[in-house]
Design a protein around this motif. Sequence first.
Motif, PDB file in Angstrom:
ATOM      1  N   ALA A  77      41.936 -23.674   5.110  1.00  0.00           N
ATOM      2  CA  ALA A  77      43.383 -23.324   5.536  1.00  0.00           C
ATOM      3  C   ALA A  77      43.468 -22.219   6.592  1.00  0.00           C
ATOM      4  O   ALA A  77      44.179 -22.163   7.405  1.00  0.00           O
ATOM      5  CB  ALA A  77      44.088 -23.067   4.341  1.00  0.00           C
ATOM      6  N   TRP A  78      42.549 -21.194   6.267  1.00  0.00           N
ATOM      7  CA  TRP A  78      42.537 -20.030   7.367  1.00  0.00           C
ATOM      8  C   TRP A  78      41.900 -20.396   8.727  1.00  0.00           C
ATOM      9  O   TRP A  78      42.079 -19.590   9.353  1.00  0.00           O
ATOM     10  CB  TRP A  78      41.516 -18.976   6.406  1.00  0.00           C
ATOM     11  CG  TRP A  78      41.754 -17.672   6.936  1.00  0.00           C
ATOM     12  CD1 TRP A  78      42.737 -16.727   7.046  1.00  0.00           C
ATOM     13  CD2 TRP A  78      40.728 -16.773   7.785  1.00  0.00           C
ATOM     14  NE1 TRP A  78      42.722 -15.653   7.515  1.00  0.00           N
ATOM     15  CE2 TRP A  78      41.246 -15.660   8.199  1.00  0.00           C
ATOM     16  CE3 TRP A  78      39.627 -17.093   8.296  1.00  0.00           C
ATOM     17  CZ2 TRP A  78      40.599 -14.848   8.671  1.00  0.00           C
ATOM     18  CZ3 TRP A  78      38.673 -16.120   8.755  1.00  0.00           C
ATOM     19  CH2 TRP A  78      39.364 -14.769   9.177  1.00  0.00           C
ATOM     20  N   ARG A  79      41.217 -21.490   8.863  1.00  0.00           N
ATOM     21  CA  ARG A  79      40.636 -22.093  10.063  1.00  0.00           C
ATOM     22  C   ARG A  79      39.952 -20.841  10.747  1.00  0.00           C
ATOM     23  O   ARG A  79      39.954 -20.502  11.673  1.00  0.00           O
ATOM     24  CB  ARG A  79      41.864 -22.548  10.889  1.00  0.00           C
ATOM     25  CG  ARG A  79      42.597 -23.580  10.545  1.00  0.00           C
ATOM     26  CD  ARG A  79      43.558 -24.034  11.650  1.00  0.00           C
ATOM     27  NE  ARG A  79      44.605 -22.842  11.742  1.00  0.00           N
ATOM     28  CZ  ARG A  79      45.384 -22.758  12.942  1.00  0.00           C
ATOM     29  NH1 ARG A  79      45.114 -23.556  13.692  1.00  0.00           N
ATOM     30  NH2 ARG A  79      46.136 -21.861  13.070  1.00  0.00           N
ATOM     31  N   PRO A  80      38.787 -20.714  10.182  1.00  0.00           N
ATOM     32  CA  PRO A  80      37.704 -19.542  10.755  1.00  0.00           C
ATOM     33  C   PRO A  80      36.955 -20.115  12.120  1.00  0.00           C
ATOM     34  O   PRO A  80      36.682 -21.502  12.322  1.00  0.00           O
ATOM     35  CB  PRO A  80      36.675 -19.351   9.620  1.00  0.00           C
ATOM     36  CG  PRO A  80      36.655 -20.637   9.031  1.00  0.00           C
ATOM     37  CD  PRO A  80      38.033 -21.231   8.771  1.00  0.00           C
ATOM     38  N   ASP A  81      36.591 -19.155  12.893  1.00  0.00           N
ATOM     39  CA  ASP A  81      35.635 -19.697  14.023  1.00  0.00           C
ATOM     40  C   ASP A  81      34.335 -19.362  13.956  1.00  0.00           C
ATOM     41  O   ASP A  81      33.505 -19.731  14.671  1.00  0.00           O
ATOM     42  CB  ASP A  81      36.224 -18.635  15.284  1.00  0.00           C
ATOM     43  CG  ASP A  81      37.622 -18.935  15.472  1.00  0.00           C
ATOM     44  OD1 ASP A  81      37.879 -20.120  15.774  1.00  0.00           O
ATOM     45  OD2 ASP A  81      38.439 -17.943  15.591  1.00  0.00           O
ATOM     46  N   GLY A  82      33.892 -18.534  12.877  1.00  0.00           N
ATOM     47  CA  GLY A  82      32.647 -18.457  12.521  1.00  0.00           C
ATOM     48  C   GLY A  82      32.513 -17.764  11.107  1.00  0.00           C
ATOM     49  O   GLY A  82      33.409 -17.385  10.318  1.00  0.00           O
ATOM     50  N   ILE A  83      31.184 -17.645  10.458  1.00  0.00           N
ATOM     51  CA  ILE A  83      30.649 -17.001   9.369  1.00  0.00           C
ATOM     52  C   ILE A  83      29.543 -16.213   9.559  1.00  0.00           C
ATOM     53  O   ILE A  83      28.781 -16.825  10.128  1.00  0.00           O
ATOM     54  CB  ILE A  83      30.777 -18.184   8.329  1.00  0.00           C
ATOM     55  CG1 ILE A  83      30.603 -17.928   6.901  1.00  0.00           C
ATOM     56  CG2 ILE A  83      29.482 -19.435   8.708  1.00  0.00           C
ATOM     57  CD1 ILE A  83      30.585 -18.924   5.781  1.00  0.00           C
ATOM     58  N   THR A  84      29.226 -15.495   8.619  1.00  0.00           N
ATOM     59  CA  THR A  84      28.195 -14.796   8.584  1.00  0.00           C
ATOM     60  C   THR A  84      28.087 -13.774   7.311  1.00  0.00           C
ATOM     61  O   THR A  84      28.823 -13.622   6.616  1.00  0.00           O
ATOM     62  CB  THR A  84      28.030 -13.700   9.961  1.00  0.00           C
ATOM     63  OG1 THR A  84      26.509 -13.149   9.781  1.00  0.00           O
ATOM     64  CG2 THR A  84      28.755 -12.460   9.802  1.00  0.00           C
ATOM     65  N   THR A  85      26.933 -13.247   7.093  1.00  0.00           N
ATOM     66  CA  THR A  85      26.719 -12.295   6.092  1.00  0.00           C
ATOM     67  C   THR A  85      25.692 -11.215   6.503  1.00  0.00           C
ATOM     68  O   THR A  85      24.852 -11.323   7.294  1.00  0.00           O
ATOM     69  CB  THR A  85      25.972 -12.961   4.785  1.00  0.00           C
ATOM     70  OG1 THR A  85      26.122 -12.127   3.545  1.00  0.00           O
ATOM     71  CG2 THR A  85      24.813 -13.558   5.029  1.00  0.00           C
ATOM     72  N   TYR A  86      25.967 -10.133   5.605  1.00  0.00           N
ATOM     73  CA  TYR A  86      24.897  -8.679   5.802  1.00  0.00           C
ATOM     74  C   TYR A  86      24.240  -8.603   4.687  1.00  0.00           C
ATOM     75  O   TYR A  86      23.485  -7.522   4.761  1.00  0.00           O
ATOM     76  CB  TYR A  86      25.857  -7.614   6.463  1.00  0.00           C
ATOM     77  CG  TYR A  86      26.620  -7.935   7.715  1.00  0.00           C
ATOM     78  CD1 TYR A  86      25.907  -7.714   8.912  1.00  0.00           C
ATOM     79  CD2 TYR A  86      27.854  -8.234   7.736  1.00  0.00           C
ATOM     80  CE1 TYR A  86      26.658  -8.112  10.162  1.00  0.00           C
ATOM     81  CE2 TYR A  86      28.627  -8.628   8.934  1.00  0.00           C
ATOM     82  CZ  TYR A  86      27.805  -8.274  10.072  1.00  0.00           C
ATOM     83  OH  TYR A  86      28.493  -8.490  11.250  1.00  0.00           O
ATOM     84  N   ALA A  87      24.296  -9.447   3.646  1.00  0.00           N
ATOM     85  CA  ALA A  87      23.779  -9.243   2.472  1.00  0.00           C
ATOM     86  C   ALA A  87      22.541 -10.263   2.148  1.00  0.00           C
ATOM     87  O   ALA A  87      22.832 -11.410   2.100  1.00  0.00           O
ATOM     88  CB  ALA A  87      24.912  -9.327   1.356  1.00  0.00           C
ATOM     89  N   GLU A  88      21.706  -9.956   1.616  1.00  0.00           N
ATOM     90  CA  GLU A  88      20.462 -10.662   1.095  1.00  0.00           C
ATOM     91  C   GLU A  88      20.804 -11.862   0.204  1.00  0.00           C
ATOM     92  O   GLU A  88      20.401 -12.797   0.482  1.00  0.00           O
ATOM     93  CB  GLU A  88      19.250  -9.784   0.542  1.00  0.00           C
ATOM     94  CG  GLU A  88      18.114 -10.309   0.155  1.00  0.00           C
ATOM     95  CD  GLU A  88      17.206 -10.908   1.372  1.00  0.00           C
ATOM     96  OE1 GLU A  88      16.138 -11.716   1.294  1.00  0.00           O
ATOM     97  OE2 GLU A  88      17.434 -10.301   2.385  1.00  0.00           O
ATOM     98  N   ARG A  89      21.489 -11.465  -0.738  1.00  0.00           N
ATOM     99  CA  ARG A  89      21.697 -12.575  -1.850  1.00  0.00           C
ATOM    100  C   ARG A  89      23.083 -13.464  -1.354  1.00  0.00           C
ATOM    101  O   ARG A  89      23.073 -14.486  -1.942  1.00  0.00           O
ATOM    102  CB  ARG A  89      22.116 -11.864  -3.211  1.00  0.00           C
ATOM    103  CG  ARG A  89      23.423 -10.931  -3.202  1.00  0.00           C
ATOM    104  CD  ARG A  89      23.576 -10.241  -4.412  1.00  0.00           C
ATOM    105  NE  ARG A  89      23.067  -9.123  -4.207  1.00  0.00           N
ATOM    106  CZ  ARG A  89      22.896  -7.919  -5.178  1.00  0.00           C
ATOM    107  NH1 ARG A  89      23.612  -8.136  -6.084  1.00  0.00           N
ATOM    108  NH2 ARG A  89      22.023  -6.957  -4.991  1.00  0.00           N
ATOM    109  N   MET A  90      23.396 -13.228  -0.368  1.00  0.00           N
ATOM    110  CA  MET A  90      24.495 -13.974   0.292  1.00  0.00           C
ATOM    111  C   MET A  90      23.962 -15.063   1.366  1.00  0.00           C
ATOM    112  O   MET A  90      24.836 -15.762   1.883  1.00  0.00           O
ATOM    113  CB  MET A  90      25.720 -13.444   0.732  1.00  0.00           C
ATOM    114  CG  MET A  90      26.635 -12.910  -0.260  1.00  0.00           C
ATOM    115  SD  MET A  90      27.294 -14.359  -1.349  1.00  0.00           S
ATOM    116  CE  MET A  90      28.637 -13.786  -1.837  1.00  0.00           C
ATOM    117  N   VAL A  91      22.662 -15.027   1.824  1.00  0.00           N
ATOM    118  CA  VAL A  91      22.126 -15.614   2.921  1.00  0.00           C
ATOM    119  C   VAL A  91      22.283 -17.315   2.432  1.00  0.00           C
ATOM    120  O   VAL A  91      22.765 -17.898   3.429  1.00  0.00           O
ATOM    121  CB  VAL A  91      20.826 -15.402   3.180  1.00  0.00           C
ATOM    122  CG1 VAL A  91      20.093 -16.432   4.215  1.00  0.00           C
ATOM    123  CG2 VAL A  91      20.843 -13.916   3.730  1.00  0.00           C
ATOM    124  N   VAL A  92      21.943 -17.723   1.271  1.00  0.00           N
ATOM    125  CA  VAL A  92      21.953 -19.244   1.135  1.00  0.00           C
ATOM    126  C   VAL A  92      23.364 -19.589   0.752  1.00  0.00           C
ATOM    127  O   VAL A  92      23.843 -20.702   1.483  1.00  0.00           O
ATOM    128  CB  VAL A  92      20.861 -19.448  -0.048  1.00  0.00           C
ATOM    129  CG1 VAL A  92      21.385 -20.708  -0.518  1.00  0.00           C
ATOM    130  CG2 VAL A  92      19.322 -19.048   0.167  1.00  0.00           C
TER     131      VAL A  92
END
Length: 434
Positions: A77-92
Amino acid sequence: MASVQARGKDRPRLVIMFEEGAVTPAEIVLSIIDWADVLLVVGTSPYASAMAPFLHEIAEAVTWDQPRAELLAQLRAWRPDGITTYAERMVVPTAEVAAELGLPYHSVPTANLLRDKYLQRVRMAETGAQHTRSVSLAGAGQWREAAAQVGFPLVIKPRLGEGSRHTHLVDSLEQGEALLRDVADLYSGAFVAEEFIVGQKRPPFGDYVSVESCVVDGKISHLGITGKYDILPPFREQGGFWPAPVSAAERTGILDLVQRALDGFALSTGLIHTEVKLTAGGPRIIEVNGRVGGQINDMAMRAGGVDLVELGARIALGLDCDEIVVAEPSKIYFQYHNSPPLDARRITGVRGAEAARKVPGVTSYEIFLHPPATLDGDVMTRWIDVVRGEAKDHDDMLTVLDEVNDLLSFDYDTDSGEVTRPAVWTEQRAATRR
């Protein structure tokens, strides 16, 4: 839970999978919020929970701890253009959500490679980048067989570890058995037992470096090599500096090895932090991480004028990142961290902070663990403070750190009572001069 708002698309929209890790909420504010809309998916750690009120102030935020279908519906619903993380445990998790939303990120198999220390060893052996004796270890019952395959000395560490938590150097069967019994109550995941890569001693510098890289549409660019200070036993880091004290030939060998290793990971997009041991036989990979290194962004900004947090966001959003180059600095930019002794249970005081801030070459001195603070006695890397500074060369950097750390001391409650101890740096430097 309130739904996220589906707004107009006047600015790019980025989902950040947030957890305790290499980037703070303040860095997200300073590097991204001014030019992009951000939706934070907040993890479940005590740190993330404690930060939640502030996170809701700086951006829209939802929790990771909810039914996946509901989370995905909110994100769509938010319609994102991209996604990322800077945290090790959130990579997967980031890879999983990206796949569901059709957003660019590493594939789930690649994310698992970046997260799993054992799978990394297997892949690098398969591609010929590096062979390291390594065995997956479910528990104490497999210990003797694993030790026989790897040989001593070896390292035991979690397959899905970070910050050197539960990471130990083991020299005997008896030590390993006792260690696995002790850790069983604290950690239930799988371990990897792998050969200990012996580095060439370079005190007070460490025998390892890290390589900071970025990936845009599968193309890998190396941004710089970060030098390190000597490790505190068993594997606690004390900070780093840019650039590293390596020769031109060493630099070429390090970057060639990292390139060959990363080529086998089928990387897609984002930032990569690779640790490399410097041995008598040449560089060898310690591990690869699918995110920016801890505290690296500060040095990248000061040394090369590159904001890695912003760069990671721009890569995720598909914005222009051509010809990413970090200029070789004319000075040495450094961060040094004091760590508590392993027998300390609380830190009750920091002495000399104001004097340390006034030392020429120090740009800032910040306390992370404000006394009184409880210490859990684990062997993971945990920093009391940070000394940030700059120097004309590596020798000048050592002089600045000698002066700063001679001024600092720390009060602890230990197993044997209350003690005041000098900075570990001072003790290490005294030992190297003997």
